[in-house]
Design a protein around this motif. Sequence first.
Motif, PDB file in Angstrom:
ATOM      1  N   SER A  94       7.997  28.813 -15.214  1.00 13.34           N
ATOM      2  CA  SER A  94       6.983  28.534 -16.209  1.00 13.34           C
ATOM      3  C   SER A  94       5.741  29.502 -16.318  1.00 13.34           C
ATOM      4  O   SER A  94       4.878  29.427 -17.312  1.00 13.34           O
ATOM      5  N   LYS A  95       5.929  30.497 -15.621  1.00 13.95           N
ATOM      6  CA  LYS A  95       4.309  31.614 -15.873  1.00 13.95           C
ATOM      7  C   LYS A  95       4.924  32.945 -15.759  1.00 13.95           C
ATOM      8  O   LYS A  95       4.073  33.616 -16.135  1.00 13.95           O
ATOM      9  N   LEU A  96       6.038  32.941 -15.778  1.00 14.30           N
ATOM     10  CA  LEU A  96       6.657  34.526 -16.441  1.00 14.30           C
ATOM     11  C   LEU A  96       5.883  35.056 -17.348  1.00 14.30           C
ATOM     12  O   LEU A  96       5.517  36.292 -17.594  1.00 14.30           O
TER      13      LEU A  96
ATOM     14  N   PHE B 259      -1.098  24.441   0.288  1.00 12.07           N
ATOM     15  CA  PHE B 259      -2.414  24.002   0.436  1.00 12.07           C
ATOM     16  C   PHE B 259      -2.508  22.478   0.786  1.00 12.07           C
ATOM     17  O   PHE B 259      -3.301  22.223   1.816  1.00 12.07           O
ATOM     18  N   GLU B 260      -1.598  21.641   0.350  1.00  9.41           N
ATOM     19  CA  GLU B 260      -1.600  20.302   0.526  1.00  9.41           C
ATOM     20  C   GLU B 260      -1.240  19.986   1.874  1.00  9.41           C
ATOM     21  O   GLU B 260      -1.787  18.919   2.686  1.00  9.41           O
ATOM     22  N   THR B 261      -0.600  20.940   2.697  1.00  9.73           N
ATOM     23  CA  THR B 261       0.117  20.702   4.143  1.00  9.73           C
ATOM     24  C   THR B 261      -0.787  21.862   5.041  1.00  9.73           C
ATOM     25  O   THR B 261      -0.005  22.849   5.030  1.00  9.73           O
TER      26      THR B 261
ATOM     27  N   GLY C 186      -4.658  22.295 -12.851  1.00 11.84           N
ATOM     28  CA  GLY C 186      -4.489  21.125 -12.323  1.00 11.84           C
ATOM     29  C   GLY C 186      -4.409  21.296 -10.573  1.00 11.84           C
ATOM     30  O   GLY C 186      -5.496  20.687 -10.107  1.00 11.84           O
ATOM     31  N   ASP C 187      -3.638  21.921 -10.247  1.00  8.42           N
ATOM     32  CA  ASP C 187      -3.424  22.001  -8.769  1.00  8.42           C
ATOM     33  C   ASP C 187      -4.521  22.938  -8.112  1.00  8.42           C
ATOM     34  O   ASP C 187      -4.966  22.676  -6.962  1.00  8.42           O
ATOM     35  N   THR C 188      -4.726  23.728  -8.919  1.00  3.72           N
ATOM     36  CA  THR C 188      -5.746  24.847  -8.341  1.00  3.72           C
ATOM     37  C   THR C 188      -7.127  24.229  -8.421  1.00  3.72           C
ATOM     38  O   THR C 188      -7.812  24.604  -7.232  1.00  3.72           O
ATOM     39  N   MET C 189      -7.567  23.462  -9.186  1.00  2.00           N
ATOM     40  CA  MET C 189      -8.712  22.498  -9.114  1.00  2.00           C
ATOM     41  C   MET C 189      -8.735  21.656  -7.944  1.00  2.00           C
ATOM     42  O   MET C 189      -9.572  21.742  -7.185  1.00  2.00           O
TER      43      MET C 189
HETATM   44  P1  ADP Z   1      -1.474  24.769 -11.324  1.00  2.00           P
HETATM   45  O1  ADP Z   1      -1.297  23.380 -11.596  1.00  2.00           O
HETATM   46  O2  ADP Z   1      -2.938  25.094 -10.523  1.00  2.00           O
HETATM   47  O3  ADP Z   1      -1.252  25.650 -12.328  1.00  2.00           O
HETATM   48  P2  ADP Z   1       1.103  25.069  -9.980  1.00  2.00           P
HETATM   49  O4  ADP Z   1       1.408  23.977 -10.695  1.00  2.00           O
HETATM   50  O5  ADP Z   1       1.514  26.355 -10.490  1.00  2.00           O
HETATM   51  O6  ADP Z   1      -0.713  25.219 -10.129  1.00  2.00           O
HETATM   52  O7  ADP Z   1       1.271  25.221  -8.614  1.00  2.00           O
HETATM   53  C1  ADP Z   1       0.834  24.104  -7.295  1.00  2.00           C
HETATM   54  C2  ADP Z   1       1.870  24.120  -6.390  1.00  2.00           C
HETATM   55  O8  ADP Z   1       2.492  25.167  -5.740  1.00  2.00           O
HETATM   56  C3  ADP Z   1       1.218  23.300  -5.381  1.00  2.00           C
HETATM   57  O9  ADP Z   1       1.680  22.175  -5.221  1.00  2.00           O
HETATM   58  C4  ADP Z   1       1.621  24.177  -4.084  1.00  2.00           C
HETATM   59  O10 ADP Z   1       2.029  23.255  -2.909  1.00  2.00           O
HETATM   60  C5  ADP Z   1       2.688  25.031  -4.767  1.00  2.00           C
HETATM   61  N1  ADP Z   1       3.001  26.296  -3.427  1.00  2.00           N
HETATM   62  C6  ADP Z   1       2.283  27.231  -3.559  1.00  2.00           C
HETATM   63  N2  ADP Z   1       2.936  28.116  -2.421  1.00  2.00           N
HETATM   64  C7  ADP Z   1       3.831  27.567  -2.110  1.00  2.00           C
HETATM   65  C8  ADP Z   1       5.048  27.881  -1.174  1.00  2.00           C
HETATM   66  N3  ADP Z   1       5.116  28.940  -0.521  1.00  2.00           N
HETATM   67  N4  ADP Z   1       6.019  27.053  -1.124  1.00  2.00           N
HETATM   68  C9  ADP Z   1       6.347  25.929  -1.860  1.00  2.00           C
HETATM   69  N5  ADP Z   1       5.416  25.541  -2.895  1.00  2.00           N
HETATM   70  C10 ADP Z   1       4.512  26.325  -2.919  1.00  2.00           C
END
Ligand code: ADP
Length: 392
Positions: A206-208, A322-324, A350-353
């Motif tokens: 999704s980010k490539l 980071f959640e764990t 969303g998850d970064t916030m």
């Molecule tokens: P955002 O919503 O900020 O764009 P993403 O949706 O791309 O962020 O990614 C968030 C998720 O990535 C988090 O739920 C986090 O647990 C997961 N994540 C980060 N590093 C790892 C990893 N090494 N293994 C599994 N999940 C990961």
Amino acid sequence: MTQLNELKTLSKMPCEGTVLLRVDLNVPMKEGVILDDSKIRACLPTIEFLQAKCRETKIVLMSHLGRPDGTDDKLTLKPVQEKLAELLDREVLFCKESIGPEPKFLIHQAKPGSIILLENLRFYPEEKKGDYQFAKQLSELGDVFINDAFAVSHRGDASVAVLPELFPKKSFAGFLLDKEILLLTRTFKKPESPFVAIIGGAKLSSKLPLIESVLEKADSLIIGGLMAYTFLKARGEDVGDTEIEPDFVEQAKKILQSREGKKILLPVDQVVQNASGEIYQSLFPIPQGFVACDIGTHSVEMFKKILISAKTVLWNGPLGIFETPPFDEGSRALIQCLEGVKATKIAGGGDTMHMVESLHGKHAFSWLSTGGGAMIEFITCMDLPSLKWLKE
Ligand code: ADP
Ligand code: 3PG
Ligand code: MG
């Protein structure tokens, strides 16, 4: 390119009839519990302004939540309705249907000044498809359109990209959208150098495209999170049982070998875990049975060296789970490092916030954007397709 002050903002909006307000209430949730309400709070200024300016006007809120495949009870906006009512300290009505007679009736019956939240728009496959007829049905619910959903404004979804077309003279930008555009334009039109970007998160696919366009603007790009391991695999590392995206290894290899690819920094070590819960810091190769869950301490030190001299920082996506805990340590260490860096520092997604809030790192940043993909796409193009309907 979007020029500053070019968007039609709320000060120009007439108070008439019913307002259709597209917001982004796509909050992180687990088993019906909202993990972080930052995105909901970010919508409040527009709603509160409308209530004060147009007291009789009914406000119809529309949003998506997650990426459902049809109706999915786990992705109902009901918990968000409850949170909104609590934050606004007033009643928010909820409609289980987003188009057709049910919302029409509910809106018609509601008292002047009511707030009505429609169910997850993505329960209708037409929303994602940018379907004109679906947008037409949404348009029948109101008289004026406001887009305050910056975080989804890079998508072609019907409610952001088609609906405003149906209100040619009556489409406006909400406060959040306007503020995001203003701050991102100021910072990234000519970003002060060195510009360091950090991209993490789970899904590389999704980010490539975003990675490729960020590379054109940034001086360095730190890649962490699960997505880094598809790049590491492409570079020939043994990633143990870490889940990669095999279909993207070739593309990752091409990026790494390109001229811009020299700007990429990948983890050199990681915190790994196996099925019995054994956790340790591993260099490469990662042993079989272990998966990478966070960046390791050597990677943290390497990334810090780049960050301390940055003048502009952009961060999207956590560097570990980071959640764990303890897999929050890598992201936490870089947030702490950023506290002392004198630069314009913007994090978004969303998850970064959620990560920044839960690691108490808000003060390390100049601005937290609600947009992840939208923020990066805006920065690289200085525009988003759906904004054209909101311009003067
Ligand atoms: P955002 O919503 O900020 O764009 P993403 O949706 O791309 O962020 O990614 C968030 C998720 O990535 C988090 O739920 C986090 O647990 C997961 N994540 C980060 N590093 C790892 C990893 N090494 N293994 C599994 N999940 C990961
Ligand atoms: C986000 O969280 O980035 C936005 O709400 C957009 O969601 P989407 O990536 O599912 O379109
Ligand atoms: Mg996310």
